[in-house]
Write a protein that holds these residues in place. Structure first.
Motif, PDB file in Angstrom:
ATOM      1  N   GLY A  89     146.106 100.840   2.915  1.00  0.00           N
ATOM      2  CA  GLY A  89     146.019  99.575   2.382  1.00  0.00           C
ATOM      3  C   GLY A  89     144.877  98.932   3.002  1.00  0.00           C
ATOM      4  O   GLY A  89     143.695  99.105   2.578  1.00  0.00           O
ATOM      5  N   ILE A  90     145.026  98.108   3.924  1.00  0.00           N
ATOM      6  CA  ILE A  90     144.184  97.355   4.559  1.00  0.00           C
ATOM      7  C   ILE A  90     142.908  98.040   5.242  1.00  0.00           C
ATOM      8  O   ILE A  90     141.831  97.211   5.489  1.00  0.00           O
ATOM      9  CB  ILE A  90     144.634  96.226   5.393  1.00  0.00           C
ATOM     10  CG1 ILE A  90     145.501  96.888   6.224  1.00  0.00           C
ATOM     11  CG2 ILE A  90     145.768  95.231   4.411  1.00  0.00           C
ATOM     12  CD1 ILE A  90     146.053  95.571   7.652  1.00  0.00           C
ATOM     13  N   TRP A  91     143.070  99.086   5.686  1.00  0.00           N
ATOM     14  CA  TRP A  91     142.407  99.716   6.511  1.00  0.00           C
ATOM     15  C   TRP A  91     141.749 101.090   5.618  1.00  0.00           C
ATOM     16  O   TRP A  91     140.977 101.866   6.638  1.00  0.00           O
ATOM     17  CB  TRP A  91     143.103 100.326   7.887  1.00  0.00           C
ATOM     18  CG  TRP A  91     143.377  99.199   8.862  1.00  0.00           C
ATOM     19  CD1 TRP A  91     143.232  97.671   8.653  1.00  0.00           C
ATOM     20  CD2 TRP A  91     144.305  99.290   9.762  1.00  0.00           C
ATOM     21  NE1 TRP A  91     143.734  97.079   9.651  1.00  0.00           N
ATOM     22  CE2 TRP A  91     144.622  97.895  10.257  1.00  0.00           C
ATOM     23  CE3 TRP A  91     145.101 100.364  10.300  1.00  0.00           C
ATOM     24  CZ2 TRP A  91     145.473  97.763  11.241  1.00  0.00           C
ATOM     25  CZ3 TRP A  91     146.173 100.038  11.530  1.00  0.00           C
ATOM     26  CH2 TRP A  91     146.261  98.771  11.895  1.00  0.00           C
ATOM     27  N   GLY A  92     142.094 101.186   4.657  1.00  0.00           N
ATOM     28  CA  GLY A  92     141.557 102.513   3.968  1.00  0.00           C
ATOM     29  C   GLY A  92     140.178 102.748   4.217  1.00  0.00           C
ATOM     30  O   GLY A  92     139.782 104.043   4.531  1.00  0.00           O
ATOM     31  N   LYS A  93     139.202 101.890   3.907  1.00  0.00           N
ATOM     32  CA  LYS A  93     137.648 102.057   3.996  1.00  0.00           C
ATOM     33  C   LYS A  93     137.371 102.629   5.496  1.00  0.00           C
ATOM     34  O   LYS A  93     136.639 103.624   5.661  1.00  0.00           O
ATOM     35  CB  LYS A  93     136.908 100.911   3.566  1.00  0.00           C
ATOM     36  CG  LYS A  93     135.437 101.258   3.543  1.00  0.00           C
ATOM     37  CD  LYS A  93     134.691  99.905   2.767  1.00  0.00           C
ATOM     38  CE  LYS A  93     133.251 100.330   2.678  1.00  0.00           C
ATOM     39  NZ  LYS A  93     132.973 101.353   1.711  1.00  0.00           N
TER      40      LYS A  93
ATOM     41  N   ASP B  76     138.563 101.174  -5.820  1.00  0.00           N
ATOM     42  CA  ASP B  76     138.624 100.761  -4.438  1.00  0.00           C
ATOM     43  C   ASP B  76     139.850 101.024  -3.720  1.00  0.00           C
ATOM     44  O   ASP B  76     140.578 100.245  -3.156  1.00  0.00           O
ATOM     45  CB  ASP B  76     138.197  99.387  -4.012  1.00  0.00           C
ATOM     46  CG  ASP B  76     137.695  98.957  -2.664  1.00  0.00           C
ATOM     47  OD1 ASP B  76     137.683 100.028  -1.763  1.00  0.00           O
ATOM     48  OD2 ASP B  76     137.581  97.823  -2.054  1.00  0.00           O
ATOM     49  N   LYS B  77     140.527 102.030  -3.896  1.00  0.00           N
ATOM     50  CA  LYS B  77     141.911 102.541  -3.354  1.00  0.00           C
ATOM     51  C   LYS B  77     141.659 103.951  -2.747  1.00  0.00           C
ATOM     52  O   LYS B  77     141.013 104.394  -3.003  1.00  0.00           O
ATOM     53  CB  LYS B  77     143.169 102.220  -4.627  1.00  0.00           C
ATOM     54  CG  LYS B  77     143.320 100.873  -4.723  1.00  0.00           C
ATOM     55  CD  LYS B  77     144.462 100.937  -5.695  1.00  0.00           C
ATOM     56  CE  LYS B  77     145.007  99.574  -5.783  1.00  0.00           C
ATOM     57  NZ  LYS B  77     145.950  99.428  -6.880  1.00  0.00           N
ATOM     58  N   TYR B  78     142.801 104.025  -1.707  1.00  0.00           N
ATOM     59  CA  TYR B  78     142.751 105.333  -0.795  1.00  0.00           C
ATOM     60  C   TYR B  78     143.897 106.148  -0.937  1.00  0.00           C
ATOM     61  O   TYR B  78     144.923 105.363  -1.143  1.00  0.00           O
ATOM     62  CB  TYR B  78     142.423 104.895   0.406  1.00  0.00           C
ATOM     63  CG  TYR B  78     140.838 104.517   0.547  1.00  0.00           C
ATOM     64  CD1 TYR B  78     139.691 105.146   0.903  1.00  0.00           C
ATOM     65  CD2 TYR B  78     140.671 102.772   0.417  1.00  0.00           C
ATOM     66  CE1 TYR B  78     138.352 104.497   0.873  1.00  0.00           C
ATOM     67  CE2 TYR B  78     139.336 102.436   0.440  1.00  0.00           C
ATOM     68  CZ  TYR B  78     138.170 103.320   0.773  1.00  0.00           C
ATOM     69  OH  TYR B  78     136.829 102.734   0.901  1.00  0.00           O
ATOM     70  N   GLU B  79     143.721 107.339  -0.747  1.00  0.00           N
ATOM     71  CA  GLU B  79     145.095 108.258  -0.718  1.00  0.00           C
ATOM     72  C   GLU B  79     144.888 109.372   0.097  1.00  0.00           C
ATOM     73  O   GLU B  79     143.738 109.565   0.464  1.00  0.00           O
ATOM     74  CB  GLU B  79     145.100 108.733  -2.193  1.00  0.00           C
ATOM     75  CG  GLU B  79     143.926 109.523  -2.579  1.00  0.00           C
ATOM     76  CD  GLU B  79     144.313 110.267  -4.040  1.00  0.00           C
ATOM     77  OE1 GLU B  79     145.435 110.177  -4.539  1.00  0.00           O
ATOM     78  OE2 GLU B  79     142.999 110.583  -4.528  1.00  0.00           O
ATOM     79  N   PHE B  80     146.139 109.820   0.593  1.00  0.00           N
ATOM     80  CA  PHE B  80     146.027 111.004   1.411  1.00  0.00           C
ATOM     81  C   PHE B  80     145.797 112.307   0.676  1.00  0.00           C
ATOM     82  O   PHE B  80     146.766 112.479  -0.329  1.00  0.00           O
ATOM     83  CB  PHE B  80     147.446 111.271   2.324  1.00  0.00           C
ATOM     84  CG  PHE B  80     147.096 110.123   3.442  1.00  0.00           C
ATOM     85  CD1 PHE B  80     146.508 110.432   4.339  1.00  0.00           C
ATOM     86  CD2 PHE B  80     148.265 109.078   3.293  1.00  0.00           C
ATOM     87  CE1 PHE B  80     146.583 109.500   5.488  1.00  0.00           C
ATOM     88  CE2 PHE B  80     148.105 108.288   4.418  1.00  0.00           C
ATOM     89  CZ  PHE B  80     147.562 108.453   5.655  1.00  0.00           C
TER      90      PHE B  80
END
Length: 821
Positions: A706-710, A813-817
């Motif tokens: 979430g807030i730390w993805g980048k 602009d979202k992240y995933e495993f």
């Protein structure tokens, strides 16, 4: 009577211990409030940075010079050291670490010394208060023996006694945040906010309750404690409560005297008059304040009366109320903003639906004996026809009594997941009305399918209604980590739901599950374990979450011969810990080997630094195993950084790592130090250095994405299971149907722990039988993560380990495993 206080602050130490500059300000702040004649009225002596002899002499003089009616207060702010022998020591300015890296006991003041002094016959004071603002979370060496080798027990250290209160900033396994505890102590006294009963004085217990509440409100990971032994320890009056905003104080007092009917009794009125005099509030002003405070209560009673009128009207017109009327009443309750408990009192009232009967009864005095008989028979017939149906008591009642921490369905533990239907279902369960409980919980499940507590309670109600059942328990960290608790409960709930509804139970018996909230606290977990051991109907336990907690609770399971299977405790210390403690998650050795292999083979890197949490069994275990695994592959861990240090500086640590040409950072925080890891990664980016990031399973978290993805993009972590590893498995299919959303590895391993218990119960449904079955080489069952079979150590045989990487989702602009093949 005298009031005497000794305030000790130690900010400077010899090599090996971090300085604590804030302790001097803590002492100054405590001196300010305690010495103030309008507040504390204490004679105060301050002792800053003493050596052992100076500290012991001052403590001895404090207690041995006291008289019977004196109030004696000892305050210490500095490093508290828990040695391998299990005892507590107070650090002095001379305290240093020896060649083995351990604090030198010769340079400290033992807590046993304080005990000896305060229990000396010459120490006459019977009102003694000891306040300790220091950490008690030192780790024990793996080779330490003894029953109490995990948590520090104040009775064992013997800081308890007659008319004595001991206040501490945290539990024996937690770190204290510098100045936080003392800040709230001073704030509670100086503002008068700690005077909870508004009597103008602040007692030890009131001050403790205030500080504990403030710490929880600000979400600090520390839990202030209080201990009082015999007589008036809790009720020792420390200070006066300063009066600042008199009108606000009076408002609070008025609120405390309002009864449930919105009125103030004559007794309350007498109490308010006394408070008016104390606070010097004019009668007219007091009346205006009372009217202001009572206004919302009177308005609420008006709205409640409106609901009552409509309920009676509908009941008289249509008894029982139809579904349409029920929905309308529910909507009316919501519009009027009424509490469920108040509406339930109205709804459950027995209302006579036959007004004409009253006329008959009133007419009785005017008629003769024969008419009496006829009218009586008519009354009996009418009463039979219009009799109210009895409240359904369709199942057994059973409750636990452990500070609202254990529930079979009679209490909502996931308090953030409340809803009128869920609350009604739980109340019905408590009343023994399983039919209504099943109805209401089914309704709630349709609206909130992701709530595992409701599904467990629903199946428990069905099991109770069935009557033929077996019971197990699950303990999860609801208070500290509600999301992890839910993930674990989903695994247990899914396994229970499948065995009860698809497989006809366990040899014809339904599975019932008791849920416990241990807050991921070792002391709390051990008490819960004692309760489960005492309840002979509990045949096995799924839990606990962290390795520290599992080890502490495991002592009770071992002595009580009750099987516990942890789905999430990974520390190597759990292996061979007890014949009754198992786990379905891989241990840290396997995770470390997987990460070391990736580092050396895939990344072609050989130099690493580890950021870990000293005192966390999980973090230290994975650190040690990672260092061994890297060395076995001809790499090296060149530096370790302790995230738990109060003076930890991310910028300094990262620059030091860069200066040593380190290529990989291995990140192993716990829940308390997670934010410090984020600071480390941020500093890596600020230094524009391309360092590879590896992490333990604790970093497999929505917070990372979430807030730390980048910042964490590219980090690789290990997990025991990934939903994409076998997307067509029955577990994955059923979980999507049941929860309407993907599930995590904690759900999978909790499901496996429950399946292992179910499989053992089918073979032998006794405690010892379950233990022997799980240890048998012939035992195996299929689970979400594969075949479940245990070795003699309690570890799982042939555990799988998966690597996943943080990546940005394509186009957004979202992240995933993402799994690494």
């Amino acid at each position: 009577m005298a009031k005497v206080a000794l305030l000790i602050g130690v900010s400077e130490y010899e090599s090996g211990l971090n300085p604590l500059p804030a302790t001097i300000k803590d002492v100054e702040a405590m001196q300010r409030v305690l010495q103030n004649p309008e507040i504390g009225g204490f004679e105060v002596e301050c002792l800053l940075n003493p050596d052992p002899l100076q500290m012991q002499t001052a403590i001895e003089n404090l207690f041995l010079d006291s008289q019977r009616d004196d109030i004696v207060l000892l305050y210490f702010s500095g490093h508290g050291i828990k040695h391998d022998n299990g005892k507590l020591y107070f650090a002095t300015k001379s305290t240093r670490k020896n060649e083995q890296g351990e604090p030198s006991r010769a340079s400290t003041v033992p807590a046993d010394f304080v005990h000896d002094i305060i229990n000396d016959n010459r120490s006459r004071s019977r009102r003694q208060v000891i306040i300790l603002d220091c950490c008690f979370s030192g780790a024990f060496s793996p080779d330490t023996k003894g029953e109490d080798d995990i948590s520090l027990n104040f009775e064992k250290v013997q800081l308890g006694g007659e008319g004595r209160a001991v206040l501490t900033s945290s539990t024996s396994t937690q770190y204290s945040f510098e100045s936080v505890y003392t800040k709230y102590l001073v704030q509670g006294i100086e503002t008068g906010e700690a005077d909870e009963n508004h009597d103008g004085f602040i007692s030890v217990n009131e001050l403790h309750q205030y500080v504990q509440r403030k710490v929880q409100e600000d979400k600090y990971e520390m839990r202030p404690q209080i201990q009082s032994v015999i007589k008036e320890g809790f009720n020792i009056v420390l200070t006066k409560a300063p009066i600042h905003n008199r009108e606000d104080i009076y408002k609070g007092i008025v609120k405390s005297w309002i009864r449930s009917d919105g009125q103030i009794s004559n007794v309350g009125r007498a109490g308010l008059i006394e408070q008016q005099n104390r606070l010097e509030i004019e009668p007219d002003k007091a009346t205006a304040i009372e009217a202001e405070v009572l206004k919302p209560h009177k308005d609420y009673l008006r709205r409640l009366d409106l609901y009552k009128t409509e309920f009676l009207r509908i009941t008289q017109e249509n008894n029982p109320t139809s579904e349409i009327n029920h929905d309308e009443l529910k909507r009316l309750q919501q519009e009027l903003r009424l509490k469920n408990e108040d509406v339930d009192k109205i709804n459950n009232r027995k209302i006579s639906p036959i007004p004409p009967l009253k006329k008959i009864i009133l007419y009785l005095p005017k008629i003769n004996l024969l008419q009496y008989v006829v009218v009586g028979m008519i009354g009996i017939m009418i009463g039979y026809v219009f009799r109210q149906p009895p409240i359904a008591n369709s199942c057994d009642k059973e409750t636990y009594n452990l500070n609202d921490r254990i529930s079979l369905g009679e209490e909502i533990l996931l308090t953030q997941d409340k809803n009128p239907d869920k609350e009604a279902g739980v109340k019905a369960f408590l009343d023994g009305d399983c039919k209504t409980a099943i109805e209401k919980l089914n309704l709630y499940r349709k609206a909130e399918p992701t709530d595992p507590e409701a599904l467990i309670y629903l199946n428990n109600a069905k099991a109770r209604e069935n009557g033929n059942r077996v019971k197990i328990a699950v303990s999860v960290p609801i208070g500290q980590s509600p999301n992890i608790a839910k993930e674990m409960l989903r695994g247990v709930a899914q396994a229970q739901d499948e065995v009860n509804n698809n497989n006809s139970g366990i040899n014809g018996k339904a599975l019932e599950v008791a849920i416990a909230n241990d807050d991921n606290d070792p002391f709390t977990a051990r008490n819960i374990a004692k309760a489960f051991v005492t309840d002979k109907n509990v045949l096995a336990v799924v839990g606990h979450h962290s390795s520290d907690v599992t080890k502490e609770a495991g002592k009770e399971y071992n002595s009580g011969e009750l099987v516990a299977i942890s789905p999430t405790s990974t520390s190597i210390q759990i292996s061979n810990f007890s014949r009754y403690v198992f786990r379905t998650v891989p241990n840290d050795k396997l995770a470390a080997e997987k990460l070391a292999e990736y580092m050396v083979t895939n990344l072609q890197n050989k130099k690493a630094a580890v950021f870990y949490d000293f005192g966390s069994a999980y973090s230290e275990s994975l650190k040690e195993e990672f260092a061994k695994a890297v060395k076995d592959k001809y790499g090296e861990v060149l530096e370790t950084f302790d995230l738990s240090k109060l003076n930890f500086n991310a910028n300094t640590a990262v620059k030091k790592a860069i200066s040593q040409n380190i290529e990989v950072l291995m990140l192993i925080p716990n829940s308390i130090t997670m934010d410090k890891v984020q600071e480390v990664v941020k500093e890596v980016k600020n230094n524009q250095k391309q360092l590879s990031l590896l992490g333990g399973d604790v970093l497999y978290s929505p917070k990372i994405l979430g807030i730390w993805g980048k910042q964490f993009e590219g980090m690789v972590v290990t997990i025991p299971w990934n939903i994409d590893s076998n997307p067509k498995s029955n577990f994955v299919k059923n979980s999507k149907t049941l929860w309407k959303a993907p599930v995590s590895w904690q759900t999978a391993t909790s499901y496996d722990a429950t399946q292992a218990i179910i499989g053992a119960l089918k073979i032998n449904n006794t405690r010892n039988g379950i233990q022997k079955t799980l240890h048998s080489s012939s035992f195996s069952v299929n689970g979400a993560t594969g075949k479940i079979q245990f070795s003699e150590s309690g570890d799982r045989i042939n555990n799988n380990i998966f690597l996943v990487k943080v990546q940005q989702k394509p186009g957004i602009d979202k992240y995933e495993f993402v799994p690494i093949p």
